[in-house]
Every structure is written in C-alpha cells, then in structure tokens.
Write an enzyme that holds these catalytic residues in place. Structure first.
Site, mmCIF file in Angstrom:
data_model
loop_
_atom_site.group_PDB
_atom_site.id
_atom_site.type_symbol
_atom_site.label_atom_id
_atom_site.label_comp_id
_atom_site.label_asym_id
_atom_site.label_seq_id
_atom_site.Cartn_x
_atom_site.Cartn_y
_atom_site.Cartn_z
ATOM 1 N N GLU A 163 15.897 -14.160 6.870
ATOM 2 C CA GLU A 163 15.195 -15.409 6.523
ATOM 3 C C GLU A 163 13.965 -15.200 5.645
ATOM 4 O O GLU A 163 13.029 -16.007 5.689
ATOM 5 C CB GLU A 163 14.819 -16.183 7.795
ATOM 6 C CG GLU A 163 16.054 -16.713 8.500
ATOM 7 C CD GLU A 163 15.754 -17.553 9.729
ATOM 8 O OE1 GLU A 163 14.588 -17.668 10.113
ATOM 9 O OE2 GLU A 163 16.718 -18.095 10.294
ATOM 10 N N GLU A 246 23.722 -17.178 11.217
ATOM 11 C CA GLU A 246 22.943 -17.459 12.434
ATOM 12 C C GLU A 246 23.040 -18.937 12.732
ATOM 13 O O GLU A 246 22.915 -19.779 11.843
ATOM 14 C CB GLU A 246 21.473 -17.044 12.307
ATOM 15 C CG GLU A 246 20.723 -17.232 13.632
ATOM 16 C CD GLU A 246 19.249 -16.832 13.585
ATOM 17 O OE1 GLU A 246 18.950 -15.733 13.092
ATOM 18 O OE2 GLU A 246 18.418 -17.642 14.040
HETATM 19 C C1 147 Z 1 15.562 -18.146 13.408
HETATM 20 C C2 147 Z 1 15.397 -16.615 13.470
HETATM 21 O O1 147 Z 1 16.241 -15.943 12.576
HETATM 22 C C3 147 Z 1 15.605 -16.062 14.850
HETATM 23 O O2 147 Z 1 15.144 -14.739 14.903
HETATM 24 C C4 147 Z 1 14.894 -16.910 15.854
HETATM 25 O O3 147 Z 1 13.524 -16.899 15.556
HETATM 26 C C5 147 Z 1 15.423 -18.312 15.766
HETATM 27 C C6 147 Z 1 14.777 -19.244 16.775
HETATM 28 O O4 147 Z 1 15.295 -20.532 16.667
HETATM 29 O O5 147 Z 1 15.155 -18.854 14.512
HETATM 30 O O6 147 Z 1 14.731 -18.655 12.427
HETATM 31 C C7 147 Z 1 14.753 -20.005 12.162
HETATM 32 C C8 147 Z 1 13.634 -20.759 12.372
HETATM 33 C C9 147 Z 1 13.624 -22.102 12.007
HETATM 34 C C10 147 Z 1 14.741 -22.686 11.441
HETATM 35 C C11 147 Z 1 15.872 -21.913 11.235
HETATM 36 C C12 147 Z 1 15.873 -20.577 11.613
HETATM 37 N N1 147 Z 1 14.756 -24.040 11.074
HETATM 38 O O7 147 Z 1 13.754 -24.749 11.328
HETATM 39 O O8 147 Z 1 15.740 -24.517 10.498
#
Ligand code: 147
Length: 640
Positions: A163, A246
C-alpha cells in the site's frame, strides 16, 4: 395451524456449461502479517495450536486455504505489531526469526500444494539509506528467498511495498535479479496498492513483462460492503492476472457476508482470480488494533481458548470445492436472474474437465428463490452434492453443512435457495468439517515471571509482542550469563505507518494492581523504559499507547510518564539519580496500587505519584530509537 402459501416464484435457469471460457482460478487465501496478527498463535499450547492450524490449512477440514501470504518482517509496526527482520543490520542474517517461517512450514505440512506469497510492509532503516525502492531492498528480498529455501519452502509470489505505491524501474530490477539468481519461477505481484499501477502496466511493455499479476487491495470497497467489484478498463485490457490481493479487515464472524460477496463478485465484476482475507488469524490481545479480524480468534495462549469464525466456513464453501488451476466458466457465472440483489453464482471446472463446483451466495436476497440448473458441455452428470452455510445464523452447526445429494435427470436439477446463505453444488467429494473445540477463556495468572533463559538465541520470549523494533533472545551482555531480551533494531526503520519508540507488550489487559520489575542494561546513550497498565495502542496517526512508563537514561535522568493514543506524553514525576551508564545492569520496578504509582531504581524509591488515568493493563519494555538495550528477569507480582 393455518399456513399461507408463499407467492409463486418464477424459477431462474442457470446453465453450468463446461464448454464455457474463463480465467484460471488462482485460489483463496489469507494474510499473516501486516502485521503481528499471528504472534500469539506461536505460543499456543498443544493440542490447541495444531487444532487451529488444522482449521486454517488442512484440506477438507476448515478454511483449507489455497494460498498463504506472509509478511517479510521489517522490525517496524505494520498494523497490530512489528515482525522481525532476517537482517536487523546490513551484516546480519538469521533465517529463523519470528513465526512466519514456522507458519509457512505448518501450512505446507498440512497442504503441500499450498502456494506462498511474500510481501514487505516496512524494512530496517539501513536499507537504501532509508529508501525502500533501492537495490538494497532487492537484495533484502533475495536473501529472504534464500532463507525460504533453507526452510525447504518454495515461494510462488512476491510483492513490492504494501500500500505504498510502486516504482517501475525497481520492479524491473527485481524481475531481473530474480531471474539472475535462480528465482525465475517466482511471480511478481504489483503493487498491493490501488489500480493505478494498471495504467503503467498497460502502457509500458517492459514493466508489463516484469509483473505477473496485478494485485489490488479492497477492490470491492473497504471492509464490510464488498458490493461492487468492478475494475478499470486498463486492468482488464492489460491481459494480466487480476487479484484482490487484500480484502477483509472484518470481524471473524461478522465479516462473513462480505467474504461471501467478495469471493464471487470479485470474479463476476472484475475477473479477479484470487481473494486474500486480512488477516489469517486474530492472535493478539484485545487492546491492539483489529483484535477480532481474521478467520479465527486465538488471543489467549495462556488459556488455549480459540474460536473458528464464520469467515472460515464461508471461505471453505469455495476452497474445499476447488483448487488453484481450475477454470472459471464465465457463461455459468453471474447474478441470479441478472439482479445483484438476488445474489450471485460462479462456476468452476476441474482440471479433469469433468468435475465442477458452483458457489452461490444470496447475501442480499429477500426471499427464497427456485433455481433450475442444467449441466452441459462435457461436465459430469454424476450426483450433485449440496453444502451450505447459513450466514444469518449464529450457530456453528449451520456452517458448511452437507444438506443434500441430487441426482440430475437429463442433466437437469432444481434447487431452492434461501436468503442469506452460501451454497456449493459439486460433483467432487472429500469435503469435511472439523468438530474439535478449545477450552474456555481464562486470565493470565499472577505472579508471572520469565528469566528469559529457556530459549534459543534469536527467538522471541513467550507472550512478548513486539510493537516497534524487535525484542529478541540473545546471550546477555554486561558480564551476565544466560539469556536476555535485547532490542535489535539499531536505527529508525523504514516505516509502514506511524513511527514510535521501539516497544513490546506482554500480558493480560485485566491486570490492575501489581508490581512489575526487571533488570535493564543500556548499550548506548539513550533510554530504556518499563511500561505498566498498558491498554489501547494507535498505529496509524500517533503511534501512541495508553500506559504509564518508568524511563531511565544513561545519564541518571529518570521520569514517570503517562502516555496516550493521542500521542500526548505527560511527565508525572522526574529526577536524577546516579548515572546508569552503559553495559551495566540495573533494576527497575513500578508498583500500581489504586491511583498510586511508585517507581524504584536499583532498590531505591525515586518517585511516588497519584494518577487515575489508567486503571489496569499490560506490562512492557521500551527503548529510545536505535537503543539496543537489554532486559532480564521480568517479574510481575499481584498487589492490592
Ligand atoms: C490495510 C493493510 O494492508 C493491513 O496491513 C491492515 O492495516 C488493514 C486493516 O484494515 O488495512 O490497509 C488499508 C487501510 C485502509 C484502507 C484499505 C487498506 N481503506 O481505507 O480503504
């Protein structure tokens, strides 16, 4: 009893056509990492630990995952903890740290066919002088692959930076480094971020040839919705394999409708051929971020308590009935009657070109629907086995149930589907549902102590959960024999999210009145801390922790601090004692009795304060950034 006939339902016809085209299915999987979420599973007692692993990985038993995506540790927080690096410094290499190697081995032992995927969230700060997109980082991944080889693990997929976007030439360098070092079979996934990478892959042939799959996060919406999984045209026209690399981030039970929608609709809307739930298991204490997200809950190694989530059984409705390499049948996948609210179905054909499975979800349907199914195009006309999960039910007996066996007549059969369910129709056999259950919940009893002597060097002390940095077993310094816990990260990391001081937490959030004591030895100018009554921990904005701290510096300066998740740190008391220096052992203690907090250094009470902010919580260790302090002889005794 008077009954009212349901209004007549028009039956919907679905043809399961083995002659249909469709993409190759890559599997459903889950993520260990991003991060720290599997930490306490490693410390579970047997037989519970093996039972949980069976529920996650054993074919025909539970979630039966096809792919395990594991974090490549970076000594930095990656959401719910930090995972240790195989190279804390440039000259260091240890292929046995942490729990991801163990977890991958356990997964492979249960399912030799499971695919493995590695991804970094952060990295040690020596890499690229703090630049992730560096030759150092390519080499770091090569040495991680070398470690995997030492463990007998062959890695199928490798990503870049979770990310945090992408760097085209870095991905190209990674591809040629893999090819040049015997890892030509390792496929690169880009960019574990959003769809923007698809434009560059679509327009840049060199980049395109470096990348095997476009993996995007939460392509159907973040967390619970998973309603629309459409992808931009650049992704489709790139011709690349597309993955939801993910997804999830939902409660182990409450996320089940989103999992059911996401697996099916990811393919129907977006032609995505893999689905990864974040995370695989919620094996952290309840004060840390996302404490119940995953396929199973395993937060208490001291009690052995665990619970398998509805998410696992919904995932099983696909995983147990398919395998990577099967083919989707596009003409036999879609929305019931063309209406998203009725639910969706996807059909997949086995590599034997005869067996098939159709997964139907009716998450958003309002009433029962009658389906007329027709099997054609060379597919088996054998008995169709029906398995279903009632996603509206809170009773585990309603998950993954073998509900019917239907003999098609003239290739046709009917099925009534209730709202809020997942059904799998299959000609395959071998599915199953584990029934063993774990013990009740329990607290971690006081007194608790650890001399840290009973471990191999390089491992993590029992129940000690790294939040930032890496706290690891080493031979003690300062002339002491036996083993001690040392903070191993000598520099600020390349972070994934909020930077904080290195720290690690241990214990039961219900602990209230107690004395925590420990020996401590500084290795450089800086400070070390004993933490008590620790609770909630922020990861995304401040890195702050709800807790009290006794901080001691090499100069002799000490303070009692109150910190919180807003990032505020208040000094409750401070002073100076005899210089602690470096490479000399000292003892620290903090006593919590109601609102009284007493701090002791080398046997002398230095401060006693009254504060009512935190009533209870865990103990912990912390250091200043880059301070490789050592800790020994942890003791927590109950008070009043
Ligand atoms: C993801 C991360 O890749 C994970 O490690 C973990 O932190 C997870 C928790 O929900 O989230 O990161 C994101 C955080 C926010 C969004 C998407 C992925 N979002 O708001 O769409």
């Amino acid at each position: 009893v008077a009954t009212t006939a349901a209004p007549a339902q028009a039956a919907t016809s679905i043809t399961i056509n083995g002659a249909s085209g469709g993409r190759t299915f890559d599997g459903v999987g889950a993520i260990s990492g991003g991060g720290g979420n599997s930490r306490l599973l490693f410390d579970y007692p047997e037989p519970q630990r093996g039972q949980i692993l069976d529920y996650l990985f054993k074919p025909g038993y539970g979630a039966s995952l096809h792919i395990l995506k594991a974090e490549i540790g970076g000594d930095t927080n990656s959401t719910s903890g930090a995972e240790p690096s195989h190279q804390h410094t440039r000259s260091d290499l240890n292929c046995d740290r942490g729990y991801e190697w163990w977890l991958m081995e356990q997964a492979k032992a249960r399912n030799p066919g499971i695919k493995l995927y590695g991804l970094a969230w952060g990295a040690p700060g020596w890499i690229g002088g703090g630049n992730f997109w560096s030759a150092d980082m390519v080499n770091y991944l090569l040495s991680w692959l070398g470690c995997a080889k030492q463990h007998g693990l062959s890695i199928d997929y490798l990503g870049g930076w979770n990310e945090r976007g992408y760097n085209i030439s870095w991905y190209e360098q990674l591809r040629s480094a893999l090819d040049g070092n015997g890892y030509g079979n390792v496929k690169i996934v880009a960019a574990d971020s959003d769809w923007s990478v698809a434009n560059d892959i679509n327009s840049n042939p060199a980049f395109a040839s470096a990348v095997s799959a476009i993996g995007t996060h939460y392509p159907c919406g973040y967390r619970s919705s998973q309603s629309n999984c459409s992808v931009p045209s650049a992704a489709t026209s790139s011709g690349k394999t597309l993955w939801a690399s993910e997804n999830g981030s939902d409660d182990y039970n409450g996320g089940a409708p989103a999992v059911a929608r996401g697996i099916n609709r990811g393919y129907i809307d977006g032609r995505m051929t893999a689905y990864f739930n974040w995370p695989v298991v919620a094996s952290i204490t309840p004060n840390l971020p996302y404490p119940t997200m995953g396929l199973a809950l395993a937060p208490q190694p001291w009690s052995g308590h665990y619970a398998i989530g509805k998410n696992a059984w919904v995932m099983a409705q696909t995983s147990q009935f398919t395998a990577p390499g099967w083919h989707y049948l596009d003409a036999s996948s879609g929305y019931i009657g063309g209406n998203r609210n009725n639910g969706s179905y996807v059909s997949l054909k086995s590599t034997n070109n005869s067996d098939y499975s159709t997964v139907i979800e009716t998450m958003d349907a309002a009433s029962p629907q009658t389906l007329n199914l027709n099997v054609t195009g060379g597919l088996s006309t054998k008995t169709v086995h029906v398995w279903s999960t009632d996603v509206t039910s809170g009773n585990p007996a309603d998950y993954l149930v073998h509900t019917a066996d239907i003999t098609p007549s003239g290739g046709g059969f009917g099925l009534t589907v209730q709202p809020g369910r997942v059904y799998t129709l299959t000609t395959t056999t071998g599915q199953g549902k584990g029934t063993v259950t774990g013990p009740a919940q329990g607290t971690l009893k006081l007194p608790y102590s650890d001399s840290f002597d009973g471990y191999a060097a390089g491992t993590e002390a029992r129940y000690l959960m790294d939040w930032q940095g890496a706290f690891e077993e080493v031979g003690c310094g300062g002339g002491r024999s036996g083993r001690c816990v040392r903070q191993m990260s000598p520099q600020k990391p390349i972070t994934w999210d909020a930077l904080s001081d290195p720290h690690a937490l241990l214990g039961d959030v219900s602990w209230s009145n107690y004395t925590v004591s420990s020996d401590v030895m500084l290795e450089q100018a800086g400070y070390a801390e004993l933490i008590g009554r620790a609770g909630a921990q922020d990861y995304s904005s401040t890195g702050g922790l709800n807790a009290y701290h006794l901080r001691v510096s090499d100069t002799g300066a000490w303070s009692v601090l109150n910190s919180n998740t807003n990032g505020t740190v208040t000094t409750l008391a401070r002073g100076t004692t005899t210089a602690l220096g470096t490479n000399r052992w000292h003892s620290l203690a903090l006593t919590f009795s109601g609102t009284t907090i007493t701090a002791v250094i080398d046997g002398a009470t230095v401060g006693s304060v009254n504060d009512r902010t935190w009533a209870g919580g865990q103990i912990g260790y912390a250091t200043s950034q880059g301070e490789t302090a050592q800790f020994d002889n942890l003791s927590i005794t109950p008070g009043s």
